[in-house]
Scaffold this active site. Structure first.
Site: not given
Ligand code: BES
Ligand code: ZN
Ligand code: MN
Length: 500
Positions: A271, A278, A289, A350, A352
């Site tokens: 991811d 990111k 992920d 992504e 969800r």
């Molecule tokens: N895979 C990430 C969430 C994550 C964060 C997993 C840290 C493991 C450790 C997910 O896809 C993500 O990027 N979530 C974002 C959502 C936001 C953009 C609404 C988040 O949590 O910041």
């Molecule tokens: Zn993710």
């Molecule tokens: Mn993500």
């Protein structure tokens, strides 16, 4: 690993090391270990009396038995305060001891259970905790190292001394070995880097793992996803050159028309965030992920061993989330396979999106109950850390089974609310729903999004973004690295749902 409950006296058990777990503040060697101490001329009692060993949580003291016992080493393991110990912490302390002994070349272990430890649960549950702890301590994150100077030891046998649980405890020991070894396999997959664990490799590894288990595997390719109009999944997949897939496993243990559990796991093999990219720091962690997807595969392998009387389908949409000239853009609107339109505010939300189509698929295949599991939000990781999985749901009965399953698995799960007060967080100005919103209640927002796809089936969402990977050096309770969160939980859940 072989494990069994033995009736041999502690001083007669042949093992490389015999472990005696003790509570903090124990001043006397308990009667169950009196013969050990006698053979050692009171050396264990002396450790307590002289305060060389206080029984602090995860404290270890190792004594050479100099040929006085059938075991070469006697090892005291601290359990902390008696009132603070539960079977999760018992697993943590014993996993720590097992790991540390394994690294010093120990292969066979015995664990002596005293009556205050036995009182922490039914014999079958205590036996399960001890066995899993030792089997889990065999995990080592070393798959791709070529250095030969590291200890490669493995614990191959465990004898549990001082427990009389009859058949149920013996069965639970056998199940525990199987479930812990599956958990270790999942931990290894999560640990693999994204170039060694693409969606294609994932599917290949699943094919190998299910051989001989009786599980039915089918792999949906991109063309199938297009035919099924999985617009949300495809919106993520199209940024990557690696062919995305939906891995589907079926277990048939129940009657037609009976309860049918759908397990849906997020299988993002990397991811990057996509166009909403990111920051570079810690981005390498996003190889993990696919932890929810791997957990679903592990749970299905566990279910194939436990053989509950229920039908189960495991659905794992798997793809990378990358930026490219073909990637989805913030603002794009896509149509999921249930017909709902989604405004993609943030391409980094992504998980969800792919789960939405995974859940719809499970329901179309007949699932009456849905559990999804995903490393979904940084929000849950900030709230609970690596200690617990966050749970959301729409059905108190299923939620209570999930909590029971977590207890059986020795995992911590904490329920968070989905009050209607939060409704509105996913409302879009241009589509039915949007995939991202305000800065707060991030884990809740994700859960509300997923709820849009469960068609009023009893459903629980498990957010393992914190619990799938132990990265907090401050917490020593679980070894650093992938934990295998939710594997055993979901395997037990199938059995509980079958009987409920
Ligand atoms: N895979 C990430 C969430 C994550 C964060 C997993 C840290 C493991 C450790 C997910 O896809 C993500 O990027 N979530 C974002 C959502 C936001 C953009 C609404 C988040 O949590 O910041
Ligand atoms: Zn993710
Ligand atoms: Mn993500």
């Amino acid at each position: 690993m072989q494990a069994r409950i033995v009736t041999t006296a502690p001083d007669q058990v042949a093992a490389d090391a015999i472990i005696l777990p003790l509570f903090e503040g124990s001043r006397r060697i308990p009667p169950e270990a009196a013969s050990l101490d006698r053979q050692l001329h009171g050396a264990l009692q002396d450790l307590l009396k002289s305060d060389h060993f206080r029984g602090k949580f995860m404290e270890l003291a190792q004594v050479h038995t100099l040929g006085t016992l059938s075991s070469r080493w006697a090892v005291l393991v601290g359990l902390g305060l008696e009132r603070e110990l539960d079977l999760v912490r018992l697993r943590n302390a014993l996993q720590h001891a097992g790991r540390s002994l394994r690294k010093r070349g120990t292969e066979s272990l015995a664990v002596v259970l005293t009556s205050p430890v036995r009182r922490k649960g039914a014999p079958a549950d205590v036996a399960r905790a001890v066995t899993e702890a030792i089997a889990l301590s065999n995990f080592e994150a070393r798959a791709l190292r070529t250095r030969s100077d590291e200890a490669e030891g493995r614990l191959t046998s465990l004898s549990i001394v001082g427990l009389d649980g009859g058949r149920p405890a013996a069965t639970s020991v056998n199940q525990a070995v199987a479930l812990a070894e599956i958990t270790n396999q999942v931990r290894e997959w999560i640990n693999l880097p994204a170039n060694a664990f693409t969606p294609t490799i994932f599917a290949t590894k699943v094919r190998e793992a299910v051989r001989g288990t009786g599980l039915e595997l089918s792999v949906l390719e991109l063309a199938d996803a297009r035919r099924l109009k999985m617009g949300a999944f495809l919106a993520v997949a199209k940024g990557s050159d690696e062919p995305a897939k939906v891995i589907v496993l079926r277990y048939r243990g129940g009657k037609k028309g009976g309860r049918f559990l759908g397990l849906v796991g997020k299988g993002i093999t990397f991811d990057s965030g996509g166009i909403s990219i990111k920051p570079a720091e810690h981005m390498e962690m996003m190889k993990g992920d696919m932890g929810g997807g791997a957990a679903v595969i592990g749970a299905m392998l566990g279910i194939a061993q436990l053989k509950p009387a229920i039908n189960v389908i495991g659905v794992v949409p798997t793809t990378e989330n990358l930026p490219s000239g073909k990637a989805s853009r913030p603002g794009d609107v896509v149509t999921a396979s249930n017909g709902k339109t989604i405004e993609i505010i943030n391409t980094d939300a992504e998980g969800r999106l792919i789960l939405a189509d995974g859940i719809t698929y499970a329901i179309r295949q007949g699932a009456t109950h849905v559990v999804d599991v995903a490393t979904l939000t940084g929000s849950i990781a900030r709230t609970l850390g690596p200690v617990a999985t966050g749970a959301f749901g729409n059905d108190p009965r299923l939620m209570s089974l999930v909590k029971k399953a977590a207890d059986l698995a020795g995992e911590r799960v904490w329920e968070l609310p989905t009050w209607p007060d939060y409704d509105g967080l996913i409302r879009s100005d241009i589509a039915d729903i949007k995939n991202s919103t305000v800065q707060w209640a991030g884990a809740t927002t994700a859960a509300l999004f997923l709820r849009e796809f469960v068609e009023d089936r009893p459903w629980v969402h498990l957010d393992i973004a914190g619990s799938a990977w132990q990265d907090a050096k401050e917490l020593k309770t679980i070894p650093l690295g992938p934990t295998g969160a939710a594997v055993r939980l979901m395997a037990h859940l199938a059995g509980l749902l079958a009987k409920s």
